[in-house]
Design a protein around this motif. Sequence first.
Motif, PDB file in Angstrom:
ATOM      1  N   ARG A 126      47.863  35.423  37.282  1.00 33.29           N
ATOM      2  CA  ARG A 126      47.510  35.256  38.692  1.00 33.29           C
ATOM      3  C   ARG A 126      46.073  35.706  38.955  1.00 33.29           C
ATOM      4  NH1 ARG A 126      52.815  37.131  39.386  1.00 33.29           N
ATOM      5  NH2 ARG A 126      52.073  39.242  39.817  1.00 33.29           N
ATOM      6  N   GLN A 127      45.676  36.829  38.336  1.00 29.81           N
ATOM      7  CA  GLN A 127      44.321  37.342  38.526  1.00 29.81           C
ATOM      8  C   GLN A 127      43.297  36.356  37.962  1.00 29.81           C
ATOM      9  OE1 GLN A 127      43.700  39.951  40.269  1.00 29.81           O
ATOM     10  NE2 GLN A 127      44.925  41.718  39.734  1.00 29.81           N
ATOM     11  N   GLY A 132      37.319  34.473  42.441  1.00 33.41           N
ATOM     12  CA  GLY A 132      36.654  35.048  43.608  1.00 33.41           C
ATOM     13  C   GLY A 132      37.276  36.370  44.023  1.00 33.41           C
ATOM     14  N   GLN A 133      38.605  36.388  44.092  1.00 41.63           N
ATOM     15  CA  GLN A 133      39.309  37.616  44.426  1.00 41.63           C
ATOM     16  C   GLN A 133      39.112  38.680  43.352  1.00 41.63           C
ATOM     17  OE1 GLN A 133      43.428  36.775  45.253  1.00 41.63           O
ATOM     18  NE2 GLN A 133      42.948  35.300  46.869  1.00 41.63           N
ATOM     19  N   LEU A 134      39.036  38.211  42.104  1.00 42.38           N
ATOM     20  CA  LEU A 134      38.829  39.135  40.986  1.00 42.38           C
ATOM     21  C   LEU A 134      37.473  39.824  41.094  1.00 42.38           C
ATOM     22  CD1 LEU A 134      40.178  40.091  38.344  1.00 42.38           C
ATOM     23  CD2 LEU A 134      38.927  38.292  37.167  1.00 42.38           C
ATOM     24  N   ALA A 135      36.437  39.071  41.465  1.00 47.25           N
ATOM     25  CA  ALA A 135      35.096  39.639  41.621  1.00 47.25           C
ATOM     26  C   ALA A 135      35.052  40.635  42.775  1.00 47.25           C
ATOM     27  CB  ALA A 135      34.082  38.525  41.851  1.00 47.25           C
ATOM     28  N   PHE A 140      34.900  46.347  44.580  1.00 44.60           N
ATOM     29  CA  PHE A 140      35.559  47.439  45.306  1.00 44.60           C
ATOM     30  C   PHE A 140      35.874  48.595  44.365  1.00 44.60           C
ATOM     31  CE2 PHE A 140      39.252  49.705  46.932  1.00 44.60           C
ATOM     32  CZ  PHE A 140      38.885  49.939  48.255  1.00 44.60           C
ATOM     33  N   LEU A 141      36.403  48.277  43.189  1.00 42.40           N
ATOM     34  CA  LEU A 141      36.755  49.311  42.219  1.00 42.40           C
ATOM     35  C   LEU A 141      35.531  50.105  41.764  1.00 42.40           C
ATOM     36  CD1 LEU A 141      39.317  47.459  39.900  1.00 42.40           C
ATOM     37  CD2 LEU A 141      39.802  49.303  41.520  1.00 42.40           C
ATOM     38  N   LEU A 142      34.400  49.422  41.644  1.00 38.17           N
ATOM     39  CA  LEU A 142      33.185  50.092  41.182  1.00 38.17           C
ATOM     40  C   LEU A 142      32.614  51.030  42.241  1.00 38.17           C
ATOM     41  CD1 LEU A 142      30.856  50.460  39.146  1.00 38.17           C
ATOM     42  CD2 LEU A 142      29.766  48.461  40.182  1.00 38.17           C
ATOM     43  N   PHE A 243      43.510  44.467  36.471  1.00 40.67           N
ATOM     44  CA  PHE A 243      43.478  43.080  36.001  1.00 40.67           C
ATOM     45  C   PHE A 243      44.779  42.706  35.281  1.00 40.67           C
ATOM     46  CE2 PHE A 243      41.941  39.939  32.711  1.00 40.67           C
ATOM     47  CZ  PHE A 243      41.815  38.879  33.606  1.00 40.67           C
ATOM     48  N   LEU A 244      45.227  43.586  34.384  1.00 40.91           N
ATOM     49  CA  LEU A 244      46.459  43.301  33.640  1.00 40.91           C
ATOM     50  C   LEU A 244      47.699  43.773  34.389  1.00 40.91           C
ATOM     51  CD1 LEU A 244      45.234  44.222  30.036  1.00 40.91           C
ATOM     52  CD2 LEU A 244      45.413  41.964  31.081  1.00 40.91           C
TER      53      LEU A 244
END
Length: 284
Positions: A126-127, A132-135, A140-142, A243-244
């Motif tokens: 799904r990821q 776009g959502q992944l980026a 955000f995580l960074l 991600f996983l």
Amino acid sequence: MDREYAHSNKSTLFRRLSSSSCAYLATAVVATWSAWVPAAIISDSHPATARVLQYVGGGALFAVTVIFVLLASPSSRTGYSARLTRLRFGMRPWIMIVAIPFAVTGLSVLIDLALGNRAATGPFLRQAAAPGQLAAMAAFLLFFGPLPEELSWRGFGLPLLRTRMGPLPATLVLASVWIVWHLPLFWLSGSYQSKLGVFTPGFWLYLVAAFSTTFLYTWIWEATRSTIAAIILHFMVNFSGEFLDPSLRADAVRTALYAIIACLLAVMWIRDTRYRRHANGSSA
């Protein structure tokens, strides 16, 4: 003359405080908690205000670091800047920074799949299907985790501890402080930690994983003396998990793998310390 003497005494006091690891770590926790504890109390009734306070608490950690760096000696300030800009440290650390988090998380998902969880690869698919959502998630995580935290913990806290103790005790201290620092978030509705629950399996797995990965962050810092390396490693640990998206069982395997790595690093540091003591004793 008295004014100059008083100013000199103040400067000396500030320098001593800025070089005290206990003062720095305690101030960092208190400053963050001063925002996070009220946020946790009002998070159900005033969620928007609580979210602002959550970000304020994260920023307070970096603000404390900036103050301590500015009050530190010129050599300490130079060292902080040098660690922040150091990027050339060979190819091997770069490979480890990327490979270890994905290897650990990927192996945990594969073990979960082998144990019968046929949906183990679903989150990953799904990821990957929504770049776009992944980026956006990566950004955000960074910016709301590794960046402000590593500018503080590995950028200033760990070097301060290492002037007084070896890598193992420094890591044990920093890992303990890091766990305590995170605790209010478990009671702050809407935070990632609150979704794990309090005293649940996810709660304990999070604490053990945070404690264990601190060993990994110390190891990469020791190998590179680079704050940037610590930021990227911290990001990769978080990003690989998002991600996983491992299940609870896979997360337990992942945490166990990080704990094994932590134990191996602890043994390595103990052996190195004994070797150096033996070498020093022999030369004497």
